[in-house]
Scaffold this active site. Structure first.
Site, PDB file in Angstrom:
ATOM      1  N   THR B  55      -7.058   2.129   1.096  1.00  0.00           N
ATOM      2  CA  THR B  55      -7.155   3.279   0.186  1.00  0.00           C
ATOM      3  C   THR B  55      -5.835   4.041   0.139  1.00  0.00           C
ATOM      4  O   THR B  55      -5.388   4.484  -0.932  1.00  0.00           O
ATOM      5  CB  THR B  55      -8.271   4.230   0.672  1.00  0.00           C
ATOM      6  OG1 THR B  55      -9.490   3.499   0.696  1.00  0.00           O
ATOM      7  CG2 THR B  55      -8.417   5.434  -0.231  1.00  0.00           C
ATOM      8  N   HIS B  58      -3.439   2.402  -2.163  1.00  0.00           N
ATOM      9  CA  HIS B  58      -3.691   2.738  -3.570  1.00  0.00           C
ATOM     10  C   HIS B  58      -3.053   4.087  -3.920  1.00  0.00           C
ATOM     11  O   HIS B  58      -2.497   4.256  -4.999  1.00  0.00           O
ATOM     12  CB  HIS B  58      -5.197   2.816  -3.855  1.00  0.00           C
ATOM     13  CG  HIS B  58      -5.887   1.491  -3.770  1.00  0.00           C
ATOM     14  ND1 HIS B  58      -5.563   0.428  -4.560  1.00  0.00           N
ATOM     15  CD2 HIS B  58      -6.902   1.061  -2.967  1.00  0.00           C
ATOM     16  CE1 HIS B  58      -6.342  -0.607  -4.263  1.00  0.00           C
ATOM     17  NE2 HIS B  58      -7.161  -0.254  -3.284  1.00  0.00           N
TER      18      HIS B  58
END
Lengths: 360, 360, 360, 360
Positions: B55, B58
């Site tokens: 995450t 990202h």
């Protein structure tokens, strides 16, 4: 046709009437065929009523699925009831004269699934009227292990539809129901049955979703609290509004339609149950991240009926009066009206159509 | 920074070091920011170690998901451990000086999901380092309800990765495991952890499937009985052969890759479990009829960790020595090596990378 | 005795050696009896090894239970393995020459329990060696539905004890195990097996409780983390101390002793599982309010083995090397040493004793 | 008493009316006591209706249990409803003016049970009106986490009895219900409620068993299919006859009476569920081998209500009209009639008695 009253296995030499797929291609025709013989663990049933399933329509129409699966000549038909006419020498569960129907997934009993109690997911399943001779005939032979005795208080036309009703009971009861809210996509006979089962099992609220107004009417008659025509394009909004934004605790998919897979997840509360019975005709696109993972959805593939847990509970729901399926039984015809029944069913204007041998 | 030893809520006036997404766009930069204040039910933790999650990558890269979800300025980071520095006046669960980490799904406690015990599926969840200031900093503030105390026998670098390890524990233990066979798709850190958890929980056999040879090596080190490079195109055949044609009883999806959804169902025994944790980047095509319905598959969307059932079981597996995750911890770096850590992780050549504040 | 290699049903005219309860009263005697005939759905097995169960000791001693249940003449024995010698004409699951053992609860298949998948709770169950001729003999006949094939990698003496090992697997796996803590009361063979199964299934900690030091040694060898002699009177305290006051998440009762029912609940965490397999010799007093209701205990009566879910998982645990039961197999004797085996078992100094036909 | 409309925590200086146990010994007396203050996470409710539980009778009578648990002075009472009068500064769930009741098990939130989602089994539970000031008063203070808002469509007298009705919902829905058969032992208010819940949830058949003819009448009014006076001594026979010898699939124990433990197992189908809520006054003798083990019974200790799963389902059952509890509400009195209500309840001639503050 004299009824055998002994337990001796026998082979009747005569012939019988049947409706047959004689060769690859569309249509079904009446035929005179040999009466099937009875093995030691088999039960031969004199059929007294049957019904036509969506699967039978695929066989009539000879679509891609039928062409790949069916090996003519075949007698279709798996929704039926009748009276035991003779039994094999090893049979103890029923006697000639007993009213019966059958679990139509003939399970092998020895595969990995069967031996762990998942007979409804047998890896070598043979389906009556699909993989072996079915019930659109004077007689049908079924293995004792698949026979289900019909209670005297259950009427003929309901006995004939235990197979699809069992699908509905299996799907609806595949998780907690009482005090919860549901959406049912697809209001054909099984969808409508499942609405009745959900309400009998204490569902607090059920939304029915279909594009066919006649079917939505049936859904309402079976107890749906909200009936939404999917063509309005507002199914998700209407369900969310009616549930104070919480969404439904469970979704039963009975249509196989891609739109149901789009709307159904959208209206599902986090952690909710999705029970899939309707067969999509092609692969579907699913937004797995949004619809399943982040939502914590519990998605179940549902097949057949639990053998025989579903059957006991179905019988008890019927006998107790908790479950009344009569609104879905829109037509009772005679065997001579088979072609009309097929047309009626294709039209989408009927609920369930039962055909009685001895209709006056 | 003096550690408060009273229970008085306090607001430290000073500033701290953090790694920050200052504005929309790629990259992360060190920054000096105010030390966050402590509410009455909050715990402020002096971070001593953290790790970088997919995450976080990202967020670094500012992809479509990040652009739509992240509101800069933001301190990312949700895999961490540290020591309680001060606590709000209402806090009773921990004391300053306690070693802790956190359940990083900050749940509201009053939505429909939370009030029924599904806090991990909270409808208003705020994720640490995504929706509020995270742990790539000297200090992080978390609500008491989300704090998890670290047992003295658990080392720093393992304390720092309880969040992804908890994902693996939650996924692996979402159904029966002992004496069953599994396939795990995707051998990044969480996939590898889950192999370790499955084996610790008595899985009789585990296949690991990935395209990255280094990750398949890690999978083997974690106990995989078979490691298949998906590029061979033989994953399904190899698994079926190794399981005498039965297939696996469960499939854990940790890759988000469409190929896993194709192969994974194919190798699943009828009635098997499919636990989905990996996030596909786009909607996927699924042959629902064949793969889910006829197979009777049980498909679960998995999110976060059960609060705190997963945590108690994770701690017990670690303390008992049943679960050893060290093979996956391929690198331990210092905070000053943040950029190298990001690069290393992007390269696919690392397992889990932990960054210690006080690395010698 | 020539082995039949055809599928023809046959009746062998000869006689065989057996150990028999010839008439009511204590003791067992060798006898020459007719070889049992093979029905169409039966399998006749040439026994190659057997073991003596606690039930067999009751039959030897002719206690109140035996006097009320056993109808002599009877060949006892239900823990065994052997080679298929001949099969009935309907049998497809095995062939002559196959190594097998059996699920010894011969279930009717048609009662309410059986038809809902609870064959292990069949209302008309016949137990091999209790209600029909057992395995202390050259040959034993079992229905095909009860036969279990032995994998080539499983050694003779372990094949002979699948029945009690299956009890342990069924009991231990009757709820979640991984990352949880357990207490096992009673460290006879089944208790010790269950400790091994719990540890194989990821139990984080297991306490073993018995009064027999030799058995507590076996328990430790099977992986118990704490072994408490109940005569110290400190079992509850020791378990609570070792679990930080939380108590155990599950308790397996394998002793049938009233003390276990007193201590076992006391050390159970709220909401914990209690799995009862040991048979108390008389009704017991239980403080239902304190021990079950306020504690929210989940108490399960455990009987037999899940048919055949338990068997598949037992086999997989054995083949994977996760479960090693050898420490419990303290003695391997020959059939001629039957009386010594009975004495040894009565003495409480043995674990499991297996008797091989062809012991060198 | 002016209603606070701000969120400021406040301490009202005034006094209020209450019914109190002033000192150890029998009886309860009206008293004037200080209005309780409101903590930051608390809600103060102006009580508008309450009901008297069996627990309250124990406190009145000062039996052994009461003497050991209650620390006077104490205001009893935990079945109630009212209107939020003021809230602490941290409270967000309700506003002054909201109609509410409460989950009366005040859970700690941080013990092993609470942190795993078993708040109803909190190890440090404080029960309202037992361990802290209860609702037989003008005002009662409850923590926000325990507050339940009452839907506008639910009438006052039903809002006042959510606590015992929740016990019934929790017990009845602790396993599958639809299409199954049940016996309920004890037809006091909770027993009668549970009959209603079972029927609403699709139970096919329910037997009610008690010794009090008036209560058996109420049971029938709630939908029992068979009502048996236990003094006839034929309960087991009657139930077995009515279920074709199968017995019931589930037994709910609501009486605490030893006879129920004897009869209840006897009429249970193998593998059936036993849900225990009624509190026996002393330890009981149970034939564990015959009744639990060989029967494969699943025995559950039931305590309180699932927090708040039970509450959502209770609300939905009430709002949907599926569950109608009015037959059990035999008396509605005013607060001045408290002593008559106690007498009436003791007499066994009443169902549930609700006392309204403002009864005309």
């Amino acid at each position: 046709m004299p009824v055998s009253t002994t337990k001796e296995p026998r082979v009747t030499q005569g012939t019988m009437w049947a409706i047959q797929k004689a060769a690859p291609g569309p249509g079904l025709k009446p035929a005179t065929v040999p009466i099937p013989s009875v093995g030691e663990k088999d039960v031969r049933v004199r059929v007294t009523a049957f019904a036509i399933c969506g699967t039978d329509l695929h066989i009539v129409e000879w679509d891609a699925w039928a062409a790949s699966r069916i090996r003519p000549p075949l007698i279709p038909g798996h929704e039926f009831t009748g009276v035991v006419e003779s039994i094999g020498s090893e049979v103890t569960l029923v006697q000639p004269g007993d009213r019966v129907t059958a679990e139509t997934h003939i399970f092998c009993g020895i595969c990995y699934a069967c031996r762990r109690g998942l007979q409804h997911l047998c890896q070598k399943v043979q389906i009556l009227g699909v993989d072996r001779a079915g019930a659109f005939a004077d007689f049908v032979v079924i293995p004792e292990q698949n026979v289900w005795r019909i209670h005297p208080d259950i009427p003929e036309e309901i006995a004939a539809i235990h197979d699809p009703l069992g699908n509905a009971v299996h799907t609806a009861l595949a998780g907690p129901v009482a005090g919860l809210r549901f959406a049912v996509f697809g209001c054909g006979p099984i969808g409508c049955f499942s609405i009745g089962v959900l309400k009998a099992a204490g569902a607090a609220w059920v939304a029915a979703i279909d594009k066919n107004p006649a079917r939505l009417e049936l859904a309402r008659a079976m107890g749906a609290d909200l009936a939404v025509n999917v063509e309005r394009g507002t199914a998700t909004q209407e369900v969310l509004r009616a549930t104070d934004g919480r969404g439904v605790d469970g979704m039963l998919e009975m249509s196989g339609h891609p739109q149901a897979f789009r709307d159904g997840f959208e209206m599902l509360a986090n952690g909710g149950r999705v029970s899939l019975l309707g067969i999509p005709s092609a692969p579907l696109e699913i937004d797995v991240a949004k619809e399943i993972i982040f939502r914590g959805a519990q998605v179940q593939g549902i097949n057949g009926r639990l053998i025989f847990d579903t059957w006991f509970r179905m019988e008890a729901l019927l006998l107790s009066g908790k479950l009344d399926v009569k609104p879905v039984l829109t037509h009772v015809l005679g065997w001579s009206e088979f072609d009309q029944a097929v047309e009626l069913q294709r039209s989408g204007k009927a609920g369930k159509i039962v055909l009685l041998r001895d209709r006056p």
